[in-house]
Design a protein around this motif. Structure first.
Motif, PDB file in Angstrom:
ATOM      1  N   THR A 147     -63.443 -16.826  -1.064  1.00 27.01           N
ATOM      2  CA  THR A 147     -62.493 -16.207  -1.980  1.00 27.01           C
ATOM      3  C   THR A 147     -61.674 -15.173  -1.221  1.00 27.01           C
ATOM      4  N   LEU A 148     -60.368 -15.285  -1.329  1.00 28.36           N
ATOM      5  CA  LEU A 148     -59.484 -14.321  -0.689  1.00 28.36           C
ATOM      6  C   LEU A 148     -59.375 -13.072  -1.544  1.00 28.36           C
ATOM      7  N   THR A 149     -59.461 -11.933  -0.888  1.00 27.27           N
ATOM      8  CA  THR A 149     -59.234 -10.664  -1.582  1.00 27.27           C
ATOM      9  C   THR A 149     -58.458  -9.745  -0.656  1.00 27.27           C
ATOM     10  N   THR A 150     -57.596  -8.971  -1.221  1.00 31.78           N
ATOM     11  CA  THR A 150     -56.852  -7.973  -0.469  1.00 31.78           C
ATOM     12  C   THR A 150     -56.178  -7.022  -1.451  1.00 31.78           C
ATOM     13  N   ASP A 151     -55.878  -5.843  -0.979  1.00 35.55           N
ATOM     14  CA  ASP A 151     -55.149  -4.888  -1.806  1.00 35.55           C
ATOM     15  C   ASP A 151     -53.704  -4.748  -1.335  1.00 35.55           C
ATOM     16  N   ILE A 152     -53.262  -5.639  -0.465  1.00 30.06           N
ATOM     17  CA  ILE A 152     -51.897  -5.600   0.063  1.00 30.06           C
ATOM     18  C   ILE A 152     -50.925  -6.086  -1.006  1.00 30.06           C
ATOM     19  N   THR A 153     -49.795  -5.399  -1.105  1.00 28.85           N
ATOM     20  CA  THR A 153     -48.783  -5.764  -2.095  1.00 28.85           C
ATOM     21  C   THR A 153     -47.583  -6.416  -1.402  1.00 28.85           C
ATOM     22  N   VAL A 154     -46.747  -7.038  -2.214  1.00 32.20           N
ATOM     23  CA  VAL A 154     -45.550  -7.686  -1.678  1.00 32.20           C
ATOM     24  C   VAL A 154     -44.645  -6.683  -0.965  1.00 32.20           C
ATOM     25  N   ASP A 155     -44.648  -5.442  -1.400  1.00 35.59           N
ATOM     26  CA  ASP A 155     -43.808  -4.410  -0.785  1.00 35.59           C
ATOM     27  C   ASP A 155     -44.141  -4.207   0.692  1.00 35.59           C
ATOM     28  N   GLU A 156     -45.399  -4.410   1.045  1.00 34.39           N
ATOM     29  CA  GLU A 156     -45.845  -4.145   2.408  1.00 34.39           C
ATOM     30  C   GLU A 156     -45.445  -5.235   3.396  1.00 34.39           C
ATOM     31  N   ILE A 157     -45.188  -6.428   2.917  1.00 34.38           N
ATOM     32  CA  ILE A 157     -44.870  -7.525   3.834  1.00 34.38           C
ATOM     33  C   ILE A 157     -43.522  -8.178   3.544  1.00 34.38           C
ATOM     34  N   MET A 158     -42.776  -7.649   2.591  1.00 33.02           N
ATOM     35  CA  MET A 158     -41.501  -8.273   2.250  1.00 33.02           C
ATOM     36  C   MET A 158     -40.481  -8.079   3.374  1.00 33.02           C
TER      37      MET A 158
ATOM     38  N   SER B  92     -42.118  -5.329  -7.703  1.00 41.59           N
ATOM     39  CA  SER B  92     -42.702  -4.426  -6.723  1.00 41.59           C
ATOM     40  C   SER B  92     -44.132  -4.080  -7.127  1.00 41.59           C
ATOM     41  N   GLY B  93     -45.039  -4.079  -6.157  1.00 40.28           N
ATOM     42  CA  GLY B  93     -46.433  -3.733  -6.416  1.00 40.28           C
ATOM     43  C   GLY B  93     -47.343  -4.924  -6.661  1.00 40.28           C
ATOM     44  N   LEU B  94     -46.781  -6.131  -6.769  1.00 35.24           N
ATOM     45  CA  LEU B  94     -47.598  -7.322  -7.013  1.00 35.24           C
ATOM     46  C   LEU B  94     -48.484  -7.589  -5.806  1.00 35.24           C
ATOM     47  N   ASN B  95     -49.716  -7.925  -6.047  1.00 38.57           N
ATOM     48  CA  ASN B  95     -50.671  -8.278  -4.995  1.00 38.57           C
ATOM     49  C   ASN B  95     -50.235  -9.579  -4.323  1.00 38.57           C
ATOM     50  N   ILE B  96     -50.395  -9.667  -2.989  1.00 39.52           N
ATOM     51  CA  ILE B  96     -49.913 -10.855  -2.285  1.00 39.52           C
ATOM     52  C   ILE B  96     -50.715 -12.115  -2.612  1.00 39.52           C
ATOM     53  N   ILE B  97     -51.928 -11.972  -3.071  1.00 36.89           N
ATOM     54  CA  ILE B  97     -52.686 -13.167  -3.475  1.00 36.89           C
ATOM     55  C   ILE B  97     -52.058 -13.763  -4.736  1.00 36.89           C
ATOM     56  N   GLU B  98     -51.662 -12.900  -5.658  1.00 38.19           N
ATOM     57  CA  GLU B  98     -50.953 -13.387  -6.847  1.00 38.19           C
ATOM     58  C   GLU B  98     -49.622 -14.023  -6.458  1.00 38.19           C
ATOM     59  N   ALA B  99     -48.920 -13.404  -5.513  1.00 37.62           N
ATOM     60  CA  ALA B  99     -47.649 -13.958  -5.042  1.00 37.62           C
ATOM     61  C   ALA B  99     -47.873 -15.328  -4.403  1.00 37.62           C
ATOM     62  N   LEU B 100     -48.890 -15.447  -3.578  1.00 34.02           N
ATOM     63  CA  LEU B 100     -49.206 -16.721  -2.928  1.00 34.02           C
ATOM     64  C   LEU B 100     -49.504 -17.804  -3.959  1.00 34.02           C
TER      65      LEU B 100
ATOM     66  N   HIS C 177     -44.391 -17.795   4.740  1.00 34.90           N
ATOM     67  CA  HIS C 177     -45.029 -17.589   6.042  1.00 34.90           C
ATOM     68  C   HIS C 177     -45.565 -16.173   6.195  1.00 34.90           C
ATOM     69  N   SER C 178     -44.856 -15.195   5.657  1.00 29.62           N
ATOM     70  CA  SER C 178     -45.319 -13.802   5.739  1.00 29.62           C
ATOM     71  C   SER C 178     -46.618 -13.608   4.977  1.00 29.62           C
ATOM     72  N   VAL C 179     -46.696 -14.208   3.803  1.00 26.81           N
ATOM     73  CA  VAL C 179     -47.893 -14.071   2.973  1.00 26.81           C
ATOM     74  C   VAL C 179     -49.083 -14.749   3.647  1.00 26.81           C
ATOM     75  N   VAL C 180     -48.887 -15.984   4.092  1.00 26.31           N
ATOM     76  CA  VAL C 180     -49.961 -16.733   4.732  1.00 26.31           C
ATOM     77  C   VAL C 180     -50.406 -16.020   6.019  1.00 26.31           C
ATOM     78  N   GLY C 181     -49.429 -15.553   6.798  1.00 22.01           N
ATOM     79  CA  GLY C 181     -49.761 -14.834   8.036  1.00 22.01           C
ATOM     80  C   GLY C 181     -50.589 -13.591   7.759  1.00 22.01           C
ATOM     81  N   GLN C 182     -50.247 -12.857   6.730  1.00 27.50           N
ATOM     82  CA  GLN C 182     -51.001 -11.655   6.385  1.00 27.50           C
ATOM     83  C   GLN C 182     -52.409 -12.011   5.914  1.00 27.50           C
ATOM     84  N   MET C 183     -52.519 -13.076   5.144  1.00 24.72           N
ATOM     85  CA  MET C 183     -53.833 -13.501   4.663  1.00 24.72           C
ATOM     86  C   MET C 183     -54.713 -13.954   5.824  1.00 24.72           C
ATOM     87  N   MET C 184     -54.123 -14.594   6.805  1.00 19.97           N
ATOM     88  CA  MET C 184     -54.907 -15.028   7.974  1.00 19.97           C
ATOM     89  C   MET C 184     -55.406 -13.827   8.773  1.00 19.97           C
TER      90      MET C 184
END
Length: 139
Positions: free
Chosen positions: A3-14, A94-102, A128-135
């Motif tokens: 299970t993927l978990t993270t507290d990173i938001t779209v703002d951090e990798i957009m 703004s503020g959406l979790n990247i797992i939700e975005a993915l 690609h940014s989202v997947v790269g961050q998750m990796m």
């Protein structure tokens, strides 16, 4: 099961707006094509004078428009940019979790989505940014 978990938001990798194809809603379609080419991303965000997101045009949209409109190409270039835009595009607040975005990118089968704050464009999420961050987070 993993299970993927993270507290990173779209703002951090957009991708910041200075690197995007952004076209005013009063611009012509030629500007959309030119700005997409210059940005290197396959999407242009259409905004009003206050940077409120009005729609998007993708490189796939451009191909479909060209094939669908059987008239001189030069006449298409002079059309309003907003005429061919997807007017209510998938976008991330703004503020959406990247797992939700993915999950949304995957479910909607899209590569890019604008990031907005109170409907004002602030960036773009690219798959690609989202997947790269998750990796990075999984190792």
């Amino acid at each position: 099961m993993f299970t993927l978990t993270t507290d990173i938001t779209v703002d951090e990798i957009m991708i910041p707006i200075k690197k995007l194809a952004i076209v005013n809603d009063k611009a012509i379609f030629k500007d959309v094509i030119s700005d997409i080419q210059d940005s290197g991303y396959g999407i242009a965000c259409i905004v009003d004078d206050k940077f409120k997101l009005q729609g998007v045009v993708t490189d796939g949209d451009i191909r479909r428009i060209i094939l669908r409109h059987q008239r001189p190409f030069s006449s298409l270039l002079l059309e309003s940019s907003i005429r061919f835009a997807t007017k209510n595009p998938i976008n991330f607040e703004s503020g959406l979790n990247i797992i939700e975005a993915l999950t949304i990118l995957q479910d909607k089968n899209i590569w890019d989505a604008p990031v907005v704050k109170d409907n004002v464009l602030i960036g773009l999420i690219h798959l690609h940014s989202v997947v790269g961050q998750m990796m990075k987070k999984s190792y």
